[in-house]
Design a protein around this motif. Sequence first.
Motif, PDB file in Angstrom:
ATOM      1  N   ARG A   9       0.758  -1.170  -0.029  1.00  0.00           N
ATOM      2  CA  ARG A   9       0.044  -0.076   0.090  1.00  0.00           C
ATOM      3  C   ARG A   9       0.961   1.279  -0.210  1.00  0.00           C
ATOM      4  NH1 ARG A   9      -2.289  -3.328   3.932  1.00  0.00           N
ATOM      5  NH2 ARG A   9      -1.949  -1.911   5.551  1.00  0.00           N
ATOM      6  N   LYS A  10       2.018   1.195   0.636  1.00  0.00           N
ATOM      7  CA  LYS A  10       3.058   2.433   0.738  1.00  0.00           C
ATOM      8  C   LYS A  10       3.610   2.611  -0.759  1.00  0.00           C
ATOM      9  CE  LYS A  10       5.064   2.040   5.308  1.00  0.00           C
ATOM     10  NZ  LYS A  10       6.149   1.666   6.144  1.00  0.00           N
ATOM     11  N   GLN A  11       3.945   1.788  -1.533  1.00  0.00           N
ATOM     12  CA  GLN A  11       4.341   1.772  -2.924  1.00  0.00           C
ATOM     13  C   GLN A  11       3.237   2.183  -3.742  1.00  0.00           C
ATOM     14  OE1 GLN A  11       6.090  -2.238  -3.637  1.00  0.00           O
ATOM     15  NE2 GLN A  11       7.353  -2.096  -2.135  1.00  0.00           N
ATOM     16  N   LEU A  12       2.066   1.641  -3.709  1.00  0.00           N
ATOM     17  CA  LEU A  12       0.969   1.994  -4.573  1.00  0.00           C
ATOM     18  C   LEU A  12       0.561   3.446  -3.989  1.00  0.00           C
ATOM     19  CD1 LEU A  12      -1.284  -1.033  -4.042  1.00  0.00           C
ATOM     20  CD2 LEU A  12      -0.112  -0.310  -5.969  1.00  0.00           C
ATOM     21  N   ALA A  13       0.715   4.013  -2.677  1.00  0.00           N
ATOM     22  CA  ALA A  13       0.578   5.423  -2.572  1.00  0.00           C
ATOM     23  C   ALA A  13       1.385   6.323  -3.072  1.00  0.00           C
ATOM     24  CB  ALA A  13       0.285   5.536  -1.032  1.00  0.00           C
ATOM     25  N   ALA A  14       2.707   5.930  -3.082  1.00  0.00           N
ATOM     26  CA  ALA A  14       3.946   6.737  -3.446  1.00  0.00           C
ATOM     27  C   ALA A  14       3.634   7.086  -5.311  1.00  0.00           C
ATOM     28  CB  ALA A  14       5.391   6.060  -3.337  1.00  0.00           C
ATOM     29  N   LYS A  15       3.257   5.847  -5.799  1.00  0.00           N
ATOM     30  CA  LYS A  15       2.999   5.959  -7.363  1.00  0.00           C
ATOM     31  C   LYS A  15       1.786   6.770  -7.812  1.00  0.00           C
ATOM     32  CE  LYS A  15       2.848   2.948 -11.291  1.00  0.00           C
ATOM     33  NZ  LYS A  15       2.841   1.284 -11.622  1.00  0.00           N
ATOM     34  N   ALA A  16       0.716   6.829  -6.741  1.00  0.00           N
ATOM     35  CA  ALA A  16      -0.583   7.615  -6.971  1.00  0.00           C
ATOM     36  C   ALA A  16      -0.093   8.997  -6.550  1.00  0.00           C
ATOM     37  CB  ALA A  16      -1.395   6.904  -5.901  1.00  0.00           C
ATOM     38  N   PHE A  17       0.478   9.359  -5.740  1.00  0.00           N
ATOM     39  CA  PHE A  17       0.896  10.684  -5.672  1.00  0.00           C
ATOM     40  C   PHE A  17       1.672  11.350  -6.712  1.00  0.00           C
ATOM     41  CE2 PHE A  17      -0.338  10.342  -0.862  1.00  0.00           C
ATOM     42  CZ  PHE A  17      -1.232  11.493  -0.732  1.00  0.00           C
ATOM     43  N   ALA A  18       2.605  10.461  -7.159  1.00  0.00           N
ATOM     44  CA  ALA A  18       3.497  11.020  -8.370  1.00  0.00           C
ATOM     45  C   ALA A  18       2.544  11.030  -9.598  1.00  0.00           C
ATOM     46  CB  ALA A  18       4.526   9.821  -8.667  1.00  0.00           C
ATOM     47  N   LEU A  19       1.672  10.291  -9.759  1.00  0.00           N
ATOM     48  CA  LEU A  19       0.565  10.401 -10.728  1.00  0.00           C
ATOM     49  C   LEU A  19      -0.070  11.773 -10.698  1.00  0.00           C
ATOM     50  CD1 LEU A  19      -0.863   9.497 -13.163  1.00  0.00           C
ATOM     51  CD2 LEU A  19      -2.747   8.315 -11.596  1.00  0.00           C
ATOM     52  N   THR A  20      -0.597  12.131  -9.517  1.00  0.00           N
ATOM     53  CA  THR A  20      -1.551  13.405  -9.519  1.00  0.00           C
ATOM     54  C   THR A  20      -0.684  14.616  -9.636  1.00  0.00           C
ATOM     55  OG1 THR A  20      -1.534  13.219  -6.993  1.00  0.00           O
ATOM     56  CG2 THR A  20      -3.285  12.262  -8.006  1.00  0.00           C
ATOM     57  N   ALA A  21       0.762  14.501  -8.973  1.00  0.00           N
ATOM     58  CA  ALA A  21       1.667  15.473  -9.141  1.00  0.00           C
ATOM     59  C   ALA A  21       1.796  15.798 -10.710  1.00  0.00           C
ATOM     60  CB  ALA A  21       2.882  15.236  -8.659  1.00  0.00           C
ATOM     61  N   GLN A  22       2.278  14.703 -11.385  1.00  0.00           N
ATOM     62  CA  GLN A  22       2.510  14.832 -13.049  1.00  0.00           C
ATOM     63  C   GLN A  22       1.177  15.346 -13.749  1.00  0.00           C
ATOM     64  OE1 GLN A  22       3.845  11.229 -15.129  1.00  0.00           O
ATOM     65  NE2 GLN A  22       1.977  11.661 -16.146  1.00  0.00           N
ATOM     66  N   TYR A  23       0.288  15.039 -13.470  1.00  0.00           N
ATOM     67  CA  TYR A  23      -1.123  15.186 -13.891  1.00  0.00           C
ATOM     68  C   TYR A  23      -1.552  16.701 -13.798  1.00  0.00           C
ATOM     69  CZ  TYR A  23      -6.163  14.470 -15.460  1.00  0.00           C
ATOM     70  OH  TYR A  23      -7.264  14.437 -16.179  1.00  0.00           O
ATOM     71  N   ASP A  24      -1.296  17.173 -12.386  1.00  0.00           N
ATOM     72  CA  ASP A  24      -1.683  18.599 -12.186  1.00  0.00           C
ATOM     73  C   ASP A  24      -0.473  19.549 -12.879  1.00  0.00           C
ATOM     74  OD1 ASP A  24      -3.810  18.332 -10.653  1.00  0.00           O
ATOM     75  OD2 ASP A  24      -2.864  18.149  -8.808  1.00  0.00           O
ATOM     76  N   ALA A  25       0.619  19.006 -13.080  1.00  0.00           N
ATOM     77  CA  ALA A  25       1.532  19.762 -13.640  1.00  0.00           C
ATOM     78  C   ALA A  25       1.522  19.893 -15.177  1.00  0.00           C
ATOM     79  CB  ALA A  25       3.033  18.970 -13.430  1.00  0.00           C
ATOM     80  N   THR A  26       1.101  18.837 -15.671  1.00  0.00           N
ATOM     81  CA  THR A  26       0.442  18.668 -17.133  1.00  0.00           C
ATOM     82  C   THR A  26      -0.532  19.739 -17.507  1.00  0.00           C
ATOM     83  OG1 THR A  26       1.124  16.308 -17.443  1.00  0.00           O
ATOM     84  CG2 THR A  26      -0.200  17.640 -19.078  1.00  0.00           C
ATOM     85  N   ILE A  27      -1.425  19.704 -16.626  1.00  0.00           N
ATOM     86  CA  ILE A  27      -2.633  20.778 -16.734  1.00  0.00           C
ATOM     87  C   ILE A  27      -1.915  22.299 -16.690  1.00  0.00           C
ATOM     88  CG2 ILE A  27      -4.720  21.496 -15.672  1.00  0.00           C
ATOM     89  CD1 ILE A  27      -5.321  18.767 -14.945  1.00  0.00           C
ATOM     90  N   ALA A  28      -1.246  22.412 -15.595  1.00  0.00           N
ATOM     91  CA  ALA A  28      -0.824  23.649 -15.425  1.00  0.00           C
ATOM     92  C   ALA A  28       0.211  24.248 -16.496  1.00  0.00           C
ATOM     93  CB  ALA A  28       0.221  23.785 -13.988  1.00  0.00           C
TER      94      ALA A  28
END
Length: 521
Positions: free
Chosen positions: A166-185
């Motif tokens: 769950r830790k590994q999945l959470a780290a991957k998830a936060f990286a995804l949302t950071a990347q997603y928001d950066a792409t939009i920005a």
Amino acid sequence: MTDIPIRRALLSVSDKTGLAELGRALAAKGVELVSTGGTAKALRDAGLEVRDISDLTGFPEMMDGRVKTLHPNVHGGLLGVRDNPEHVAAMDAHGIGAIDLVVVNLYPFAQTVARGAGRDEVIENIDIGGPSMVRSAAKNHAFVAIVTDPADYEVVARGSTSLDERKQLAAKAFALTAQYDATIASWFAFADQGQMFPDTLSVPLKRGQELRYGENPHQKAALYLPAGPSARGVAQAEQLQGKELSYNNFNDADAALELVAEFRDGPPTVVIVKHANPCGVATGETLLEAYKAAFACDTVSAFGGIIACNRPLDGATAEAITEIFTEVVVAPGADEAARAAFARKKNLRLLLCGELPDPKRPGLMLKSIAGGMLVQSRDNGAIGELTVVTKRQPTEQELADCRFAWTVAKHVKSNAIVYARDGATAGIGAGQMNRLESARIAAWKAKDAAEKAGWPQPRTIGSAVASDAFFPFADGLLAAVEAGATAVIQPGGSIRDADVIAAADEAGLAMVFTGIRHFRH
């Protein structure tokens, strides 16, 4: 006890890859499936029993699907800390059931932008509910598993998860949302608002591969790729053979490709690069002719170099290239004969890049410094009308050689001096602390090349010489005269321009000013 059974899973995905298989695996473990819209339909079509999200929230999906998961019954079920009595009491009081697994992938924002969709469609592909669920589940990873990539379905398919998972999945998830928001920005800043340097620079990058090491073996390195749309280049090239590319290979291959791309609409052209500097560049009637002329400029530096071509490789050129050790060859394509020739050199890397990048494309260049980051626009400046500043006008051939030498000089580390004649470099002086030394080194290289080739004189005789920045004194120009140059191309703009022009006139040179410089540090 860190293993937590999955009793209820919430699935809402735009990418349906592997969805039915995951749903069946979870259902077989007795997991209740809750889903939204198209995901629920896909699961039902697979013969699975699914509970609609509206049953969980008590509200129908509304506003064209914009509002469906933003509800306390969803986020309470995700964020509730299971061993906190107050949280448990609140969940019981409000009838909020725990959600143990969230499977989400986000609206395809980057893909929508990449295919040239209109602004309204781009905005509609900004996911709101998805990132909210991802962040809620990832924050509460002590109890909730969050899966954002179909490649991770097998982690949760067994019906339970460990804390480490769950830790590994959470780290991957936060990286995804950071990347997603950066792409939009980034899209809002650059494409929508036309800002070159926004207040906050978001650069969404995704790791492509870890490299063996950096510039030196004690340094670590990795290749990162733009998360959104980008021009094709070395990073996207197909590697047909050879061992893994190193950090230096990528850096040198990029330098070679960027230079040969300047000639993508011109005659067959070959560039040979060593340590990110060109050591030979030439055009010809054929690719083989261009390679031989480029190689002749500096046969010593070409050993262990990087070669880039602006045409698909043919067998004859490939055979010539394999006569010495070459690290990497980059080309738009390669015929069967070329591939067969390279196949005999198992360590040679052959990269096929397809269409060459546009040298005039916009973009930003980033360089880290202690405590910050320098950001500048790409050097895609091109010369227009040249200003003749000497008494003698250049001939058509001299003008052609001037333009060729100038194009190469743009890609040589400063201080840069490039001699060229008949569409081939004669001598290249790079990276010196003063322009005079660059001029002398380039002339010496040309003389050495002539001796090795058995020519009666160096190719600097009757050449054009390019300087990436103005001559601050006449000494650098006089060194070019001594080497045999008859024409000069330089930016101009020195307080001593008059002295330099006078020296050129006295030597009988033709000299043109570009009004633009090409420092490359």
